[in-house]
Design a protein around this motif. Structure first.
Motif, PDB file in Angstrom:
ATOM      1  N   GLU A 158     -13.656 -26.327 -12.356  1.00  0.00           N
ATOM      2  CA  GLU A 158     -14.803 -27.285 -11.776  1.00  0.00           C
ATOM      3  C   GLU A 158     -15.648 -27.684 -12.945  1.00  0.00           C
ATOM      4  OE1 GLU A 158     -16.133 -25.779  -8.199  1.00  0.00           O
ATOM      5  OE2 GLU A 158     -14.497 -25.186  -7.580  1.00  0.00           O
ATOM      6  N   GLU A 159     -16.298 -28.878 -12.783  1.00  0.00           N
ATOM      7  CA  GLU A 159     -17.571 -29.317 -13.372  1.00  0.00           C
ATOM      8  C   GLU A 159     -18.690 -27.823 -13.673  1.00  0.00           C
ATOM      9  OE1 GLU A 159     -18.406 -32.365 -15.194  1.00  0.00           O
ATOM     10  OE2 GLU A 159     -16.034 -32.046 -15.274  1.00  0.00           O
ATOM     11  N   GLN A 160     -19.158 -27.939 -14.788  1.00  0.00           N
ATOM     12  CA  GLN A 160     -20.256 -26.966 -14.733  1.00  0.00           C
ATOM     13  C   GLN A 160     -21.756 -27.880 -14.555  1.00  0.00           C
ATOM     14  OE1 GLN A 160     -18.981 -26.532 -18.702  1.00  0.00           O
ATOM     15  NE2 GLN A 160     -17.107 -26.026 -18.023  1.00  0.00           N
ATOM     16  N   ARG A 161     -22.637 -27.264 -14.018  1.00  0.00           N
ATOM     17  CA  ARG A 161     -23.880 -27.788 -14.110  1.00  0.00           C
ATOM     18  C   ARG A 161     -25.061 -26.730 -13.963  1.00  0.00           C
ATOM     19  NH1 ARG A 161     -26.468 -27.870  -8.927  1.00  0.00           N
ATOM     20  NH2 ARG A 161     -24.964 -26.813  -7.549  1.00  0.00           N
ATOM     21  N   PHE A 162     -26.071 -27.068 -14.718  1.00  0.00           N
ATOM     22  CA  PHE A 162     -27.386 -26.234 -14.727  1.00  0.00           C
ATOM     23  C   PHE A 162     -27.875 -25.702 -13.645  1.00  0.00           C
ATOM     24  CE2 PHE A 162     -31.440 -25.099 -16.049  1.00  0.00           C
ATOM     25  CZ  PHE A 162     -31.332 -24.053 -16.937  1.00  0.00           C
ATOM     26  N   VAL A 163     -28.117 -24.593 -13.239  1.00  0.00           N
ATOM     27  CA  VAL A 163     -28.676 -24.141 -12.113  1.00  0.00           C
ATOM     28  C   VAL A 163     -29.808 -23.160 -12.277  1.00  0.00           C
ATOM     29  CG1 VAL A 163     -26.774 -24.505 -10.414  1.00  0.00           C
ATOM     30  CG2 VAL A 163     -27.240 -22.365 -11.506  1.00  0.00           C
ATOM     31  N   GLY A 164     -30.317 -23.069 -13.570  1.00  0.00           N
ATOM     32  CA  GLY A 164     -31.409 -22.266 -13.813  1.00  0.00           C
ATOM     33  C   GLY A 164     -31.253 -20.645 -13.121  1.00  0.00           C
TER      34      GLY A 164
END
Lengths: 276, 310, 360
Positions: free
Chosen positions: B60-66
């Motif tokens: 899946e796509e990665q995204r920054f979540v802190g």
């Protein structure tokens, strides 16, 4: 009580003590052997049978027939051999350099590597190997086993080189040797016992490693521990062949342990290292 | 002014050059290993830290979540339970081998016939392939066919469910861990005993101390640093324990024996939740380091002389 | 063979100065011994000549070539270490030929040189053995053999005899001296044992706290010590120091006794405090001189050593250093408790400034 009698009792007491100490280990491996040599009927008998009337030698032949066991043996040999050799090639000089530079702080990195759970190396390296397209070959396992072998070798060699007298190398310096000649002709030959210790421990911990294999190995690239574990996951597997397989996997290590117990003890007490 | 500074620099450079020439530099010996260590050890650390701040599932796509992954840990009941299992398992797996290993070391520190061979046998459990011995233990734990219940029945106990019941599973696994790692404690303590000076014992014997008093007032205080080393190493290894647990129970029955390490494995390689798995790995790592530091601090305080190099 | 010139050499570790500016000239073929108590910097100085320690200041030159920046292997020196530093994994022959093999010397030449050195030291039958199979004295000889084979400009010895037992030490002392007389190679030798220094050296350098106290021929140091440190360090048993003051044409001890100065009174020094130094063997029975009570008599056969306590000094720990030692060649019937009067031949007495320790 007379003195000789008391001495005799002391000795007998000590013998009982020691027997008690080694019996958990001894009985376990004897039972393992017994399981591996019994037919299914004998293994399921109650009360359990230690020495069966007839030995099931075929337990050993079946594991080599059906399960590509020889291939897995070969894989284990390649992974352990390559990871150990490479670790010696880079780790022995590094241990020498660190010991001579008195860079003890750098050994902290090795310590932390020793503390880190194997799984936390596995996630990033798994992604890296996937990205490099190496999965499906033995390379990922060889490379990740360096996580185990390199720290062992460096750690033991630092300790060893620190105990070799600096005076010898100074003598070689005065005798006209360059630093490479000092390393190759004086330091290295003297460190041979240390290298043997590092080699043995590196081999054992790499051979035993399981966690890297279950993630990184495919059907063709399994090492022995993974292969044995996979035998278990087949339902209805019979105990005899399974115990036989387990024994075959660990036998090289056990032989090495008893044969080289002096070196192993020296290495473990010096660094108290364990892989993975 | 400028002339002064430049000549200063020349002098400085000359003295640096001298240091280099007279004493060989040992850097070239270290560089290859340094590259390997950076590649397979330091890079994974840093990369794990980065991944732990991402929502990252394989495919899946990665995204920054802190810090979201970390926040999730506090509400994850399975993680908290795993934490508890880990602590209980670790505490018991340190204590039992420590006591037994020290006793074994005292026995091995005497003049025994075939001492080397006996020591070799004694050490076998910890050198044997963990998966292999775990398989055999699984068979021995079997409630109906296992040899352990038979042995217990001889003394009128049992039958027990061993690893097949939530109430006994952790204790059973501790039994295996103890069986496996008591030898390491023994070796470390044995090393300490071998380094003890003999004069205090001779003097104590003349003073009329009994064997127990000699152990309590001489041996125990003097081997304390070695015991601390054993505790440190045992704690780290017990926290990290994986092969035995995974092979025998896979965290079961249910999640009754699931430790952080096993949960981490499931999250990362069964659910392929790489980001969350990395966060668990980071927390786990911090836990181990903190525990090690505390124990190291305690050890420093317990050292009876500064000369021991362990 | 070569001369060695040490000019104003300093050594410091961080802010601690170990050697505080030392200059020594060593002639071609000379046997120079650096002697001093432990921690005086003598070994450090030797290691700087060898190139094993950095030189913090000043210069070391071998044959007029400054070698500060020259690594040990290019200095053409050979060194014998305290623990011999024999390579444990090489045979004696290989140990001795190691330096030559590193230089790719021809095989025949190596064999010849090793055999010659082995011949000098009587090591012939041992060439095929390993160091662990040798006794302490034999190892010592191999270490020397390794140096001889090199045929270097300078031999360096770092306390080579300190690991040997007393008897062997005396024997090796003779052997090293013989070797030097035969080869005439410039030698720098470090020891803390002043007897080694006295018996072997052409020239002794007495060091103390990182400075040179005195340089001179052995007997010269013995007869004319420049200060109280050298006077006390060289000679065994040590020189007696008697505090007091100069007055008239003699010396008055603190107890009021008079000791002769033989007209050597420094000008205008009446009443000035001073220390009167007498070697134990220079005391004689005298009618005037110093009154002292015999405390212990220790006959050794060849001579008799006596410990005396000056009258007026009380028995007790603090007065230990006031006690005098007297060594007599002839046997004596003196008993403890007896009171004798002793004084030296004034020509053999020494006078020191009690504040600076310097000779007056």
């Amino acid at each position: 009580m007379s003195r000789p009698l008391r001495k005799l009792l002391d000795k007998a007491g000590m013998a009982v003590c020691v027997l008690l100490l080694v019996s958990p280990a001894l009985l376990f491996f004897i039972w393992m052997l017994s399981l591996s040599l019994k037919f299914e009927i004998d293994n399921g008998a109650y009360p359990p049978i230690l020495i069966p009337d007839r030995f099931a030698w075929k337990n050993y032949t079946t594991i080599f027939e059906g399960n590509s066991f020889l291939l897995y043996f070969w894989n284990s040999l390649i992974v352990t051999g390559a990871a150990t050799l490479f670790a010696l090639v880079v780790g022995v000089p590094a241990g020498y350099g660190i010991a001579r530079m008195k860079a003890h702080k750098s050994a902290v990195v090795i310590m932390i590597a020793r503390m880190t759970p194997g799984l936390s190396f596995l996630i990033p390296l798994f992604l890296l190997f996937q990205w490099l397209g190496l999965l499906g070959t033995l390379w990922p396992q060889i490379i990740i086993h360096l996580v185990v072998t390199v720290p062992i070798v460096i750690w033991i060699m630092i300790g060893y080189f620190e105990t070799t007298p600096m005076e010898l190398e100074e003598a070689a310096m005065v005798d006209g040797a360059t630093r490479w000649q000092i390393f190759a002709k004086v330091a290295l030959p003297i460190a041979k016992p240390g290298i043997v210790v590092a080699f043995i421990l590196s081999v054992i911990f790499s051979w035993n490693n399981f966690v890297f294999g279950i993630v990184l190995a495919s059907r063709e690239t399994r090492t022995l521990p993974v292969a044995v574990y996979n035998m278990l996951s087949f339902e209805q597997v019979s105990w005899g062949p399974l115990a036989a397989a387990a024994l075959v996997v660990t036998l090289p290590v056990l032989i090495l342990t008893v044969a080289a117990q002096r070196q192993i003890v020296a290495g473990l007490t010096a660094g108290a290292v364990k892989g993975g | 002014m400028s002339i002064l500074t430049s000549s200063d620099r020349v002098v400085g450079a000359a003295s640096v050059g001298r240091t280099k020439r007279l004493r060989p530099s040992y850097w070239p010996f270290v560089v290859p290993a340094l590259i390997v260590v950076i590649g397979v050890i330091v890079f994974p650390w840093v990369f794990t830290l980065w991944m732990s701040a991402m929502e990252w599932r394989i495919g899946e796509e990665q995204r920054f979540v802190g810090l979201q992954n970390y926040a999730r840990l506090f509400t994850d009941v399975r993680f908290l339970e795993a934490m508890l299992h880990t602590l209980v398992y670790t505490a018991l797996s340190v204590l039992a081998p420590l006591v037994l290993g020290t006793a074994a070391a005292l026995a091995f520190n005497t003049k025994l016939p075939a001492r080397g061979l006996l020591r070799g046998i004694f050490v076998m459990p910890m050198m044997a392939t963990p998966v292999a011995i775990a398989l055999v233990w699984t068979m021995m734990f079997h409630p109906q066919l296992g040899v352990l219940n038979y042995l217990l029945s001889l003394v009128g106990i049992g039958p027990l469910q061993w690893v097949y019941h939530p109430s006994t599973v952790i204790l059973s696994l501790v039994l295996v861990e103890t069986w496996q790692w008591t030898p390491l404690v023994m070796l470390i303590v044995l090393g300490g005993l071998a380094a003890l000076p003999t004069e205090p014992y001779e003097s104590a014997q003349i003073d009329g101390a009994t064997a127990w008093q000699r152990f309590r007032y001489l041996t125990l205080p003097m081997i304390k640093p070695f015991l601390m080393v054993a505790v440190i190493i045992r704690s780290i290894d017990a926290l990290k324990s994986f092969d035995i647990l995974y092979t025998i129970t896979q965290g079961g029955p249910g999640t009754a024996s699931e430790t952080i390490n096993l949960y981490l494995y499931s999250v990362a390689f069964t659910y392929y939740d790489i980001g969350y798995g990395s966060a668990i790995a980071v927390v786990f790592f911090v836990l181990i380091i903190m525990l090690s530091l505390i124990l190291l601090y305690l050890r420093q305080r317990s050292a009876w002389n500064t000369g021991d190099g362990q | 063979m070569a001369s060695v010139s040490i000019r104003n050499v300093r050594k410091s570790y961080g802010t601690v100065e170990i050697i505080k500016g030392v200059s020594i000239d060593i002639q071609d073929g000379e046997f120079v011994i650096l002697v001093g108590p432990s921690g005086c910097g003598k070994s450090t100085l030797l290691r700087m000549i060898a190139g094993l320690e950095e030189i913090s200041g000043g210069t070391v030159a071998i044959d007029d070539r400054v070698v500060n920046d020259v690594p040990p292997k290019d200095r053409d020196i050979a060194m014998v270490f305290q623990n011999y530093a024999l390579y444990p994994h090489m045979t004696i022959a290989d140990n001795m030929s190691f330096a030559l093999r590193l230089k790719n010397t021809a095989k025949s030449e190596i064999t010849a040189k090793v055999e010659r050195a082995a011949g000098i030291l009587g090591l012939g039958p041992l060439l095929g053995r390993f160091p662990r199979q040798l006794s302490g004295g034999q190892r010592q000889r191999v270490a020397m053999g390794r140096a001889i084979v090199r045929d270097p400009k300078v031999f360096l010895f770092d306390e080579p005899l300190s690991n040997l037992d007393a008897k062997l030490r005396v024997q090796m002392r003779t052997e090293i001296k013989e070797m030097h007389q035969r080869l005439k190679t410039t030698t720098v030798y470090v020891t803390h044992d002043q007897i080694e220094a006295m018996t072997m050296a052409d020239k002794i350098v007495v060091m103390h706290d990182g400075i040179i106290e005195q340089i001179g021929a052995p007997l010269d140091l013995y007869d004319n010590p420049a200060n109280m440190f050298v006077a006390g360090f060289i000679g065994s048993p040590a020189m007696n120091f008697i505090p007091g003051s100069i007055g008239g044409d003699g010396f008055t001890t603190e107890g009021g006794d008079r000791l002769p100065l033989g007209g050597r009174v420094p000008a205008a020094s009446d009443g000035r405090p001073a220390v009167y130094g007498v070697r134990p063997e220079h005391f004689r029975l005298a009618d005037d001189g110093m009154a002292a009570e015999v405390v212990v008599v220790e006959p050794t056969g060849s001579e008799t050593q006596m410990v005396l306590r000056p009258l007026g000094a009380k028995a007790g720990r603090e007065d230990r250093k006031r006690e005098l030692t007297w060594v007599l060649r002839e046997r004596t019937g003196a008993k403890p408790g007896e009171v004798v009067r002793i004084a030296p031949d004034p020509a053999l007495a020494h006078l020191f400034n009690p504040d600076t320790g310097l000779r007056l």
